[in-house]
Write a protein that holds these residues in place. Structure first.
Motif, PDB file in Angstrom:
ATOM      1  N   VAL A   1       0.158   6.129   1.819  1.00 66.22           N
ATOM      2  CA  VAL A   1      -0.837   6.017   3.248  1.00 66.22           C
ATOM      3  C   VAL A   1      -0.289   7.260   3.900  1.00 66.22           C
ATOM      4  O   VAL A   1       1.010   7.375   4.388  1.00 66.22           O
ATOM      5  CB  VAL A   1      -0.496   4.571   3.726  1.00 66.22           C
ATOM      6  CG1 VAL A   1      -1.399   4.589   5.129  1.00 66.22           C
ATOM      7  CG2 VAL A   1      -0.858   3.563   2.866  1.00 66.22           C
TER       8      VAL A   1
ATOM      9  N   LEU B   1       0.760  -1.005   0.084  1.00 61.11           N
ATOM     10  CA  LEU B   1      -0.035   0.037   0.182  1.00 61.11           C
ATOM     11  C   LEU B   1       0.844   1.175  -0.133  1.00 61.11           C
ATOM     12  O   LEU B   1       1.880   1.488   0.868  1.00 61.11           O
ATOM     13  CB  LEU B   1      -0.831   0.158   1.239  1.00 61.11           C
ATOM     14  CG  LEU B   1      -1.845  -1.253   1.409  1.00 61.11           C
ATOM     15  CD1 LEU B   1      -2.677  -1.115   2.710  1.00 61.11           C
ATOM     16  CD2 LEU B   1      -2.904  -1.252   0.332  1.00 61.11           C
TER      17      LEU B   1
ATOM     18  N   VAL C   1      -2.294   7.582   9.814  1.00 60.48           N
ATOM     19  CA  VAL C   1      -2.923   6.516   9.996  1.00 60.48           C
ATOM     20  C   VAL C   1      -2.422   5.547  10.936  1.00 60.48           C
ATOM     21  O   VAL C   1      -1.157   5.140  10.774  1.00 60.48           O
ATOM     22  CB  VAL C   1      -3.185   5.882   8.484  1.00 60.48           C
ATOM     23  CG1 VAL C   1      -4.137   4.557   8.695  1.00 60.48           C
ATOM     24  CG2 VAL C   1      -4.005   6.864   7.602  1.00 60.48           C
TER      25      VAL C   1
ATOM     26  N   ILE D   1      -4.806   6.083  -2.588  1.00 62.41           N
ATOM     27  CA  ILE D   1      -3.871   5.106  -2.129  1.00 62.41           C
ATOM     28  C   ILE D   1      -3.703   4.097  -3.345  1.00 62.41           C
ATOM     29  O   ILE D   1      -4.228   4.009  -4.223  1.00 62.41           O
ATOM     30  CB  ILE D   1      -4.080   4.243  -0.973  1.00 62.41           C
ATOM     31  CG1 ILE D   1      -5.233   3.323  -1.243  1.00 62.41           C
ATOM     32  CG2 ILE D   1      -4.642   5.216   0.154  1.00 62.41           C
ATOM     33  CD1 ILE D   1      -5.511   2.435  -0.077  1.00 62.41           C
TER      34      ILE D   1
ATOM     35  N   PHE E   1      -8.539   7.222   3.660  1.00 63.02           N
ATOM     36  CA  PHE E   1      -7.897   8.141   4.464  1.00 63.02           C
ATOM     37  C   PHE E   1      -7.649   9.416   4.011  1.00 63.02           C
ATOM     38  O   PHE E   1      -6.411  10.199   4.186  1.00 63.02           O
ATOM     39  CB  PHE E   1      -6.309   7.335   4.986  1.00 63.02           C
ATOM     40  CG  PHE E   1      -6.526   6.003   5.206  1.00 63.02           C
ATOM     41  CD1 PHE E   1      -7.283   5.580   6.214  1.00 63.02           C
ATOM     42  CD2 PHE E   1      -5.620   5.026   4.798  1.00 63.02           C
ATOM     43  CE1 PHE E   1      -7.314   4.325   6.811  1.00 63.02           C
ATOM     44  CE2 PHE E   1      -5.603   3.700   5.298  1.00 63.02           C
ATOM     45  CZ  PHE E   1      -6.681   3.391   6.283  1.00 63.02           C
TER      46      PHE E   1
ATOM     47  N   ILE F   1      -5.567   0.339   9.346  1.00 62.72           N
ATOM     48  CA  ILE F   1      -5.119  -0.341   8.246  1.00 62.72           C
ATOM     49  C   ILE F   1      -5.727  -1.591   8.186  1.00 62.72           C
ATOM     50  O   ILE F   1      -6.117  -2.227   7.132  1.00 62.72           O
ATOM     51  CB  ILE F   1      -3.631  -0.026   8.073  1.00 62.72           C
ATOM     52  CG1 ILE F   1      -3.068   1.252   7.917  1.00 62.72           C
ATOM     53  CG2 ILE F   1      -3.139  -1.070   7.048  1.00 62.72           C
ATOM     54  CD1 ILE F   1      -1.765   1.286   7.876  1.00 62.72           C
TER      55      ILE F   1
END
Length: 774
Positions: free
Chosen positions: A113, A110, A117, A175, A171, A122
């Motif tokens: 991000v 990923l 976070v 992403i 988020f 996640i």
């Protein structure tokens, strides 16, 4: 043997013979009679060794009856990596039990991000797609975004998560989610959110006048050395301005260059200058960065330091997603801003791979890396190879405008350190000629014709590796393939012998004939009882004479000797004994040769040949690892995997790229897999290059072309599995590498385990189809 049992029953006496039976105690030796195994013993119950077709009377006490030893526990399976990326689970006899293909990884990457976070957030994002068993988050991210790696319990779960999350808005950002690609140095992530930006470095042009052509050529030669981190391009100039007898144009000079700087170029008599395009590079870099930030989603701008090849500054801009990178490239490409002196900016959306190699490795491979840079520039497709020195390593960045071009760069870069295996139609080719002194001398001659290429011979793995530039490897490969054709074109004869003749031939004459005619021209198949010769009449006549001598010798007429443990291969007394789990004993050398022969024969699993090849026990891997070198063991694993793939042709497939050995598994429509070696994106349903947004193409055209080709070649369908097979050379006895069916090529009749096939060929077809028989 049944006659002997009947005669014994007729000796019964008494008033009612039908109810009276002679008791037959077991023989004194519990081993099976070897003569009975050959149908040669007629002693019946009088034999001192066991006949398995007789019914012995053991004493009434159960404690007196010999109890068979409990079978040994099954050998644990072995997991091993093959071809850098494929994992196989191996059992006794080199039997493949499970294959994990190169694209089946449980990891998900990923990108973009936000660092704020938390891990729990996640995990909640990934939970709907499967079980996450590991989550790797960088402890101290250097930027406001980070790259997270998640490991699912299965590849299918990771694939579902990648398909659903890539390019999604979570988020409060966009992403990127993708499956990482394997490489020889581990898993790498292809960066597909990058824009390669190029513009002219600050520079100016000068014209120098020289009194003679010789002085002008001296100036051009001096320009090949960088000047203040600039690669100056010098050439003879014709036209205006004309200065002196010969004028040389100097392009890509530093913007601060003056008359003193020009003295290094053979001291021109006079100089004329053009105005610099612009003066300060830092202002141009700031201007490019401001423009990219204004487009949004910029994460990083990496500008390569000088020297500037071809007078161009190169930079890589990384964005939050591939869509943002494509949009930015389209927006900035072709602009002529004032801070680059109104020179054009070139921006291309590219995919990149980054490698970190040691300084020592770079020093060794620097000439090849430079050659790869030049080859990439000539080939086009937006391919570039950028080199950057870091404090403890060298950063090699490969970039190209598409998967195919990037895959080519990746393959060529890895071939520099690993070498390129000489192949034909994707299959590594070999001839034992290259492992002998005369073959080594021939390879030295070939290398002398191409000084920049190195040929590495691996006689154990039976392959040749070529090191050098792509052009040099291609030239040498063509020469070696022609030599292979020449060796193959030599006349082949097959002599089939009987009894112990072939076993006696090996110690008595094989070494002598190999020394005289070359080991690559003589092949003895102990199991098929054949001697294959490749060469002229002199070799054939010498082999025939040797066979005649053996037939007249006492060794060939040697009969069974009691109390002597014989090897099931050579039928001689065991030398350097190795006893297998099944209880049969082999010569160490014979067992080694049996293993190595499987590399070419590819008949798996490898079973013991005891009891006249009636033993069904697979040979343990522990026995193989105890007598084989690691490279030998790995070569047999490669052969076992190749046999397994052919036997599971509907499930497993090789990458469609030429010369690529990676394997993938058949998948449903609409899915895509990416080869870790050549980076080709493949449709696992129709087994062609991925066709995003389009249905699988009609395959009838390809089938029709194949059928037309097969009709003009010696191709038939196997009667066992129906797969098309082609006979290259040899007799009419053909064994399908797919299902191991023994076939008579003339009439396609099958013979279990090959029993009776040679008698059939002689009786029905008048011979075995090649060579002479003894």
């Amino acid at each position: 043997m049944s006659t002997t049992a009947t005669s014994a029953s007729q000796l019964s006496t008494g008033p009612n013979p039908s109810h009276t039976r002679i008791k037959h105690p077991p023989p004194p030796f519990p081993e099976v009679c070897r003569r009975w195994l050959r149908d040669q013993c007629t002693l019946g119950y009088n034999c001192r060794w066991v006949h398995r077709d007789l019914d012995y009377d053991f004493p009434d006490s159960s404690t007196s009856r010999p109890r068979p030893a409990p079978p040994p526990p099954p050998e644990p399976h072995l997991s091993i990596m093959v071809h850098d990326h494929t994992r196989v689970r191996l059992g006794s006899g080199f039997e493949i039990h499970e294959v994990t293909t190169s694209v089946e990884t449980p990891w998900l990457v990923l990108s973009n991000v936000p660092v704020r976070v938390k891990p729990n957030a996640i995990s909640q994002l990934l939970a709907p797609f499967g079980s996450v068993v590991d989550l790797k988050i960088p402890p101290t991210p250097a930027k406001d975004v980070m790259t997270v790696k998640a490991r699912f319990s299965t590849h299918a779960e990771a694939l579902r998560a990648s398909t659903a999350l890539d390019g999604s808005a979570v988020f409060k950002t966009t992403i990127s989610a993708r499956i990482p690609v394997n490489s020889r140095s581990g898993m790498v992530d292809i960066q597909d959110s990058t824009v390669r930006i190029q513009w002219e470095a600050p520079s100016k042009v000068a014209y120098g006048g020289y009194p003679s052509p010789e002085r002008a050529q001296e100036a051009i030669a001096a320009a090949r050395t960088p000047c203040e981190d600039y690669y100056v391009h010098a050439s003879i100039h014709v036209g205006l301005p004309s200065i002196g007898a010969v004028t040389v144009k100097f392009a890509n000079l530093p913007p601060t260059a003056d008359e003193k700087c020009m003295e290094r170029f053979a001291r021109p008599e006079d100089i004329m200058w053009e105005r610099p395009n612009y003066l300060v590079l830092s202002l141009a870099v700031d201007g490019v960065k401001r423009t990219l930030h204004s487009l949004g989603n910029l994460r990083e701008l990496d500008v390569l330091p000088p020297p500037y090849l071809n007078g161009l500054v190169r930079a890589w801009a990384t964005f939050s997603s591939s869509a943002a990178a494509r949009s930015a490239a389209a927006s900035i490409h072709g602009r002529k801003p004032i801070w680059t002196g109104k020179t054009r900016i070139f921006a291309r959306y590219v995919q990149t791979l980054a490698y970190h190699i040691s300084l020592e490795a770079y020093e060794k491979d620097a000439p090849l890396i430079n050659a790869l840079r030049e080859a990439a520039f000539r080939n086009g497709c937006g391919m570039t190879v950028a080199v950057r020195r870091l404090p403890m390593s060298m950063l090699i960045r490969l970039s190209a405008e598409g998967n195919k071009a990037l895959g080519w760069l990746k393959a060529e870069f890895e071939k520099m350190s690993q070498g390129e295996i000489l192949r034909r139609d994707g299959v590594a080719i070999w001839d034992s000629f290259f492992g002998r002194p005369n073959g080594a001398e021939y390879l030295r001659t070939v290398s002398a014709e191409e000084p920049g290429v190195r040929i590495e011979v691996n006689s154990v793995q039976r392959l040749l590796r070529l090191f050098g530039t792509p052009r040099q490897r291609a030239a040498v490969g063509t020469i070696l393939l022609q030599k292979m054709d020449e060796l193959k074109a030599r006349r082949v004869r097959v002599i089939r012998v009987h009894g112990r003749v072939v076993s006696a031939f090996i110690p008595a004459h094989l070494t002598r004939l190999c020394d005289k005619f070359g080991a690559e021209n003589i092949h003895v198949d102990i199991w098929e009882r054949t001697i294959t010769l490749r060469g002229d009449d002199a070799l054939y006549e010498a082999a025939v004479e040797a066979i005649h001598q053996i037939q007249q010798s006492s060794l060939a007429r040697l009969t069974y000797r009691p109390n002597i443990i014989e090897c099931p291969v050579c039928f001689n007394q065991v030398v350097s004994r190795i006893t297998l789990r099944c209880g049969h004993t082999w010569c160490r050398a014979c067992l080694t040769q049996y293993f190595l022969a499987a590399i070419d024969n590819r008949r798996f699993p490898l079973k013991c040949l005891g009891d006249e090849a009636k033993c069904t026990e697979c040979i343990p891997l522990s026995a193989a690892r105890g007598i084989l070198q690691p490279a030998q063991f790995n070569s047999i694993v490669d052969a076992a995997l190749s046999s397994y793939v052919h036997a599971h042709a509907k499930e497993l497939h090789y990458c469609p790229s030429p010369d690529c050995l990676q394997i993938y598994r058949t998948g449903p429509k609409g899915t895509v897999v990416q080869c870790p070696a050549c980076l080709l994106r493949i449709c696992p349903h129709c087994h062609a290059e991925a066709h995003d947004g389009f249905d699988c193409a009609d395959r009838d055209g390809g089938d029709r072309l194949f059928k037309e080709w097969a009709a003009s070649h010696d191709v038939k369908n196997c009667p066992g599995c129906a797969i098309p097979i082609e006979r290259d050379e040899g007799c009419h006895h053909v064994t399908c590498i797919h299902c191991q069916t023994h076939i008579c090529w003339v009439c396609l009749q099958t013979f279990p385990k090959g029993e009776g096939i040679y008698k059939h060929m002689r009786t029905v077809h008048g011979g075995i189809g090649l060579g002479q028989e003894y």
